[in-house]
Design an enzyme around this catalytic site. Structure first.
Site, PDB file in Angstrom:
ATOM      1  N   LYS A 148     -74.486 -32.058  42.207  1.00  0.00           N
ATOM      2  CA  LYS A 148     -75.353 -31.824  43.365  1.00  0.00           C
ATOM      3  C   LYS A 148     -76.741 -32.375  43.086  1.00  0.00           C
ATOM      4  O   LYS A 148     -77.239 -32.295  41.965  1.00  0.00           O
ATOM      5  CB  LYS A 148     -75.453 -30.328  43.652  1.00  0.00           C
ATOM      6  CG  LYS A 148     -74.230 -29.739  44.305  1.00  0.00           C
ATOM      7  CD  LYS A 148     -74.497 -28.285  44.639  1.00  0.00           C
ATOM      8  CE  LYS A 148     -73.344 -27.679  45.395  1.00  0.00           C
ATOM      9  NZ  LYS A 148     -73.593 -26.258  45.716  1.00  0.00           N
TER      10      LYS A 148
ATOM     11  N   ARG B  46     -66.998 -29.066  39.668  1.00  0.00           N
ATOM     12  CA  ARG B  46     -66.702 -28.891  41.084  1.00  0.00           C
ATOM     13  C   ARG B  46     -65.618 -29.914  41.438  1.00  0.00           C
ATOM     14  O   ARG B  46     -65.560 -30.996  40.841  1.00  0.00           O
ATOM     15  CB  ARG B  46     -67.945 -29.164  41.928  1.00  0.00           C
ATOM     16  CG  ARG B  46     -69.080 -28.192  41.698  1.00  0.00           C
ATOM     17  CD  ARG B  46     -70.358 -28.658  42.430  1.00  0.00           C
ATOM     18  NE  ARG B  46     -71.458 -27.764  42.141  1.00  0.00           N
ATOM     19  CZ  ARG B  46     -72.340 -27.947  41.163  1.00  0.00           C
ATOM     20  NH1 ARG B  46     -72.239 -29.008  40.367  1.00  0.00           N
ATOM     21  NH2 ARG B  46     -73.309 -27.079  40.967  1.00  0.00           N
TER      22      ARG B  46
ATOM     23  N   TYR C 186     -71.493 -14.679  36.833  1.00  0.00           N
ATOM     24  CA  TYR C 186     -70.394 -14.567  35.884  1.00  0.00           C
ATOM     25  C   TYR C 186     -70.596 -13.416  34.920  1.00  0.00           C
ATOM     26  O   TYR C 186     -69.642 -12.853  34.410  1.00  0.00           O
ATOM     27  CB  TYR C 186     -70.196 -15.892  35.150  1.00  0.00           C
ATOM     28  CG  TYR C 186     -69.950 -17.024  36.113  1.00  0.00           C
ATOM     29  CD1 TYR C 186     -68.816 -17.022  36.918  1.00  0.00           C
ATOM     30  CD2 TYR C 186     -70.845 -18.067  36.255  1.00  0.00           C
ATOM     31  CE1 TYR C 186     -68.591 -18.037  37.825  1.00  0.00           C
ATOM     32  CE2 TYR C 186     -70.621 -19.092  37.168  1.00  0.00           C
ATOM     33  CZ  TYR C 186     -69.496 -19.066  37.938  1.00  0.00           C
ATOM     34  OH  TYR C 186     -69.268 -20.054  38.843  1.00  0.00           O
TER      35      TYR C 186
ATOM     36  N   ARG D 256     -63.194 -23.349  38.092  1.00  0.00           N
ATOM     37  CA  ARG D 256     -64.604 -23.425  37.679  1.00  0.00           C
ATOM     38  C   ARG D 256     -65.085 -22.048  37.226  1.00  0.00           C
ATOM     39  O   ARG D 256     -65.713 -21.903  36.179  1.00  0.00           O
ATOM     40  CB  ARG D 256     -65.436 -23.947  38.853  1.00  0.00           C
ATOM     41  CG  ARG D 256     -66.915 -24.074  38.604  1.00  0.00           C
ATOM     42  CD  ARG D 256     -67.559 -24.783  39.804  1.00  0.00           C
ATOM     43  NE  ARG D 256     -68.997 -24.716  39.812  1.00  0.00           N
ATOM     44  CZ  ARG D 256     -69.812 -25.494  39.111  1.00  0.00           C
ATOM     45  NH1 ARG D 256     -69.299 -26.417  38.296  1.00  0.00           N
ATOM     46  NH2 ARG D 256     -71.108 -25.369  39.200  1.00  0.00           N
TER      47      ARG D 256
ATOM     48  N   HIS E 237     -75.543 -25.899  37.139  1.00  0.00           N
ATOM     49  CA  HIS E 237     -76.290 -25.026  38.039  1.00  0.00           C
ATOM     50  C   HIS E 237     -77.779 -25.336  37.936  1.00  0.00           C
ATOM     51  O   HIS E 237     -78.281 -25.647  36.855  1.00  0.00           O
ATOM     52  CB  HIS E 237     -76.072 -23.550  37.685  1.00  0.00           C
ATOM     53  CG  HIS E 237     -74.724 -23.038  38.051  1.00  0.00           C
ATOM     54  ND1 HIS E 237     -74.148 -21.966  37.411  1.00  0.00           N
ATOM     55  CD2 HIS E 237     -73.832 -23.418  38.998  1.00  0.00           C
ATOM     56  CE1 HIS E 237     -72.962 -21.721  37.941  1.00  0.00           C
ATOM     57  NE2 HIS E 237     -72.746 -22.591  38.895  1.00  0.00           N
TER      58      HIS E 237
ATOM     59  N   HIS F 203     -61.827 -23.608  43.155  1.00  0.00           N
ATOM     60  CA  HIS F 203     -63.083 -23.084  42.624  1.00  0.00           C
ATOM     61  C   HIS F 203     -62.832 -22.017  41.556  1.00  0.00           C
ATOM     62  O   HIS F 203     -63.677 -21.798  40.679  1.00  0.00           O
ATOM     63  CB  HIS F 203     -63.957 -22.517  43.747  1.00  0.00           C
ATOM     64  CG  HIS F 203     -65.351 -22.207  43.290  1.00  0.00           C
ATOM     65  ND1 HIS F 203     -66.290 -23.188  43.066  1.00  0.00           N
ATOM     66  CD2 HIS F 203     -65.950 -21.037  42.969  1.00  0.00           C
ATOM     67  CE1 HIS F 203     -67.411 -22.631  42.640  1.00  0.00           C
ATOM     68  NE2 HIS F 203     -67.227 -21.322  42.575  1.00  0.00           N
TER      69      HIS F 203
END
Length: 177
Positions: A50, A25, A155, A123, A146, A120
């Site tokens: 995150k 990110r 994806y 990514r 994730h 993004h």
């Protein structure tokens, strides 16, 4: 399109390589300090993602080399990617830089896909490339940081759509129904 003969060009080259190589990110890449890097074997970067989740991603030799060229050895606690004023780059700054290079490339290439590139997308492109290379979706989940495979499964759908588009283009070009 990046002129790596200038300090800003070397920074931009290293940043874009890092984003695509790792699928990081933008906020994760901008938080990287030189102490988070290992540029000799095994080349890797430590990200804090995150939820304060830490992950380590391998680096290509080319990415490690580009990062090595921008590191200031005395500044292990400073942000690696800084503006010309010496302040940390922002997400908006990264979007501006990417847009600048997309415009440069677009001058020589009329592809409409070049006109809407976002940070993004680097990514996303990393994830799709890993998927196309046969990497298991659970490994891609961990690589991207994730929390769930369901996030990564987007994806897979994208990859199937790409395959359909390629087949449709083939049948159209071949003149077959």
């Amino acid at each position: 399109a990046i002129d790596t003969s200038s300090p800003g060009g070397r920074r931009d080259h290293a940043l874009l390589l890092l984003l695509y190589n790792t699928g990081a990110r933008v906020s994760e890449a901008l938080a990287v300090r030189s102490r988070d890097l290992r540029l000799d074997r095994p080349r890797q970067v430590r990200f804090l993602g995150k939820g304060k989740k830490e992950r380590i991603c391998p680096l290509w030799p080319e990415t490690a080399s580009a990062l090595r060229r921008i590191i200031r050895s005395e500044a292990t606690s400073d942000a690696l990617f800084q503006s010309h004023q010496g302040t940390p780059l922002t997400r908006d700054g990264v979007a501006y830089l990417l847009e600048k290079y997309v415009r440069l490339v677009a001058k020589n290439n009329s592809s409409p896909r070049l006109r809407h590139v976002t940070p993004h997308m680097l990514r996303h492109s990393c994830a799709v490339a890993l998927l196309q290379a046969g990497v298991d979706v659970t490994v891609i989940r961990d690589y991207l940081g994730h929390a769930s495979v369901s996030t990564t499964s987007r994806y897979i759908t994208t990859n199937l759509q790409m395959k359909r588009q390629v087949l449709d283009a083939f049948w159209t070009r071949a003149g077959l129904a």
